[in-house]
Design a protein around this motif. Structure first.
Motif, short mmCIF file in Angstrom:
data_model
loop_
_atom_site.label_atom_id
_atom_site.label_comp_id
_atom_site.label_asym_id
_atom_site.label_seq_id
_atom_site.Cartn_x
_atom_site.Cartn_y
_atom_site.Cartn_z
N GLU A 146 43.11 1.18 -8.97
CA GLU A 146 41.97 0.49 -9.57
C GLU A 146 40.91 0.22 -8.52
O GLU A 146 39.72 0.36 -8.77
N HIS B 229 38.25 2.56 -9.06
CA HIS B 229 38.76 3.63 -9.93
C HIS B 229 38.95 4.95 -9.19
O HIS B 229 38.39 5.98 -9.54
N PRO C 114 33.85 -2.00 -17.93
CA PRO C 114 34.49 -0.89 -18.65
C PRO C 114 33.50 0.10 -19.24
O PRO C 114 33.92 1.15 -19.74
N ASP D 55 40.32 5.19 -17.19
CA ASP D 55 41.09 4.72 -18.34
C ASP D 55 41.58 5.85 -19.23
O ASP D 55 42.54 5.68 -19.99
#
Length: 429
Positions: A310, A337, A379, A388
């Protein structure tokens, strides 16, 4: 950059591969996890011919927002033959640790530890297990509350008369269609035919699976083409009593099963600065990207996601991108990410510091950058979306780069070797 400069840095960074499980003791052997992921978006210049931020501007922009806290995990990431007592410590300078998590990979068992009263160090409360790989994640903040993170994996010592195979993927996991079975042995294997014949890999899709020795310590298995989506793969590791070399015997005997999920292959076009994400043959998203600059081009070829963070630190000094004072050309403690594509440091990751480059210019040290937010907490960004919607074993294929095709053993990237060459690397041919 020149080919020789980048290769030198990458060779220095390479270690064991993947997110792997040691069967006998629920541990793993592993690649350099995040302290050395070099080909990062420190940027040297625009690849499109249009003037954007130059390398110094981009590096300074990242440094201005970065935490001053510097976390050190001992032993170094990717270390093997680590002692089980008093060899492990986490420290921080110019900040304080907020939390440290240490787990045995495979079993998930948490190792308890003690944080010092001043928050500058952490040590485990108990001796570790032999022949086990541990994962450590440490977070810290500096005096202004800015966060930093460091990730590391290392493997503890094995007695000299035994050998183990550390492998990926893990039992019970779901992976993408590009994930090979990759086994790293902790000691050189001379009796390759005996060892390879003791490992059986089969698929419910009935695809033929063949092993390939990349070295005396690494054996990978894959089918001719990608695994069939939504199939099951079984590995029977029968090394108990098998001799790797005179006086060195295996102890592992277990069956591992993993599931092949969706078929996701993302194509990164360096010339157009766009990535097309296909799942099960259908385009699900197109994303603007920034890749390696003219001086630091991104590898061509099929690359498999082997690790996912992450947030993680990226420091150029660990892979040969150094200034005259020895410090890294970039040192970003909170890259969001990040997903590893090679053992030498190629990642596809979020980028919050580059401005006006995505879909327009290639400015990195070789990584593929997607627009993202500091803190990895938005997000709606492309970096968060791709993270994701990806999993370990998904494929990222780079085309139209000026660089060469990535070597098959640089990461889990054996798909860049044709089938006849692959089969020729089996000890059972």
């Amino acid at each position: 950059m020149t080919d020789s400069k980048r290769r030198k840095g990458r060779i220095a960074a390479a270690a064991l591969l993947g997110s792997v499980l040691t069967l006998a003791a629920s541990g793993t052997g592993h690649a350099a996890a995040n302290g050395s992921p070099g080909d990062d978006d420190g940027a040297r210049g625009a690849g499109s011919g249009t003037r954007h931020e130059n390398a110094q501007q981009v590096d300074e922009a990242a440094a201005e927002e970065a935490s001053q806290a510097r976390i050190t995990i001992t032993p170094k990431d990717g270390a093997t033959k680590v002692g089980i007592d008093r060899d492990i410590k986490v420290t921080v300078s110019e900040g304080r640790l907020t939390d440290v998590t240490m787990t045995a990979v495979g079993s998930g068992r948490t190792v308890r530890g003690t944080l010092s009263a001043d928050g500058t160090s952490w040590t485990p409360d108990q001796a570790l297990q032999h022949m086990t790989t541990y994962k450590v994640t440490a977070h810290a903040v500096d005096s202004q509350g800015r966060r930093a993170v460091e990730n590391s994996r290392f493997t503890t010592v094995t007695p000299p008369y035994l050998f183990i195979g550390n492998f990926t993927p893990e039992d019970g996991s779901t992976v993408g269609v590009g994930m090979p079975v990759s086994i790293n042995f902790d000691k050189p294997v001379k009796n390759k035919a005996a060892v390879e014949s003791a490992i059986k890999v089969s698929a419910s899709s009935n695809q033929r699976v063949v092993g390939h020795w990349f070295s005396d310590t690494r054996l990978d298995f894959r089918p001719r083409g990608y695994w069939q989506a939504n199939s099951e793969v079984t590995m029977a590791l029968g090394l108990d009593g098998v001799q790797a070399s005179p006086g060195v015997t295996g102890i592992q005997n277990k069956t591992v099963r993993f599931h092949i999920g969706h078929a996701q292959v993302s194509t990164v076009d360096i010339k157009t600065h766009w990535m097309t994400v296909k799942r099960d043959g259908e385009v699900i998203k197109t994303i603007p990207i920034s890749a390696g600059s003219t001086e630091n081009p991104t590898y061509n070829g099929k690359m498999v996601i082997s690790e996912r963070f992450e947030q993680t630190r990226m420091n150029g000094s660990t892979v040969g991108f150094k200034k005259k004072d020895g410090k890294g050309e970039y040192d970003i403690p909170d890259v969001p990410h990040a997903q590893r594509l090679s053992s030498s440091g190629t990642f596809i990751h979020g980028n919050y510091w580059g401005k006006g480059i995505f879909g327009r210019a290639n400015t990195s040290h070789g990584c593929i950058g997607l627009k993202d937010a500091k803190g990895a907490d938005d997000p709606t960004t492309d970096g968060a979306w791709f993270f994701d919607h990806s999993r370990t074993g998904d494929v990222v294929e780079v085309i139209n780069s000026s660089d060469r095709t990535i070597k098959p053993d640089n990461g889990l990237n054996g798909w860049n070797m044709d089938w006849s060459q692959w089969v020729a690397g089996s000890a059972l041919r």
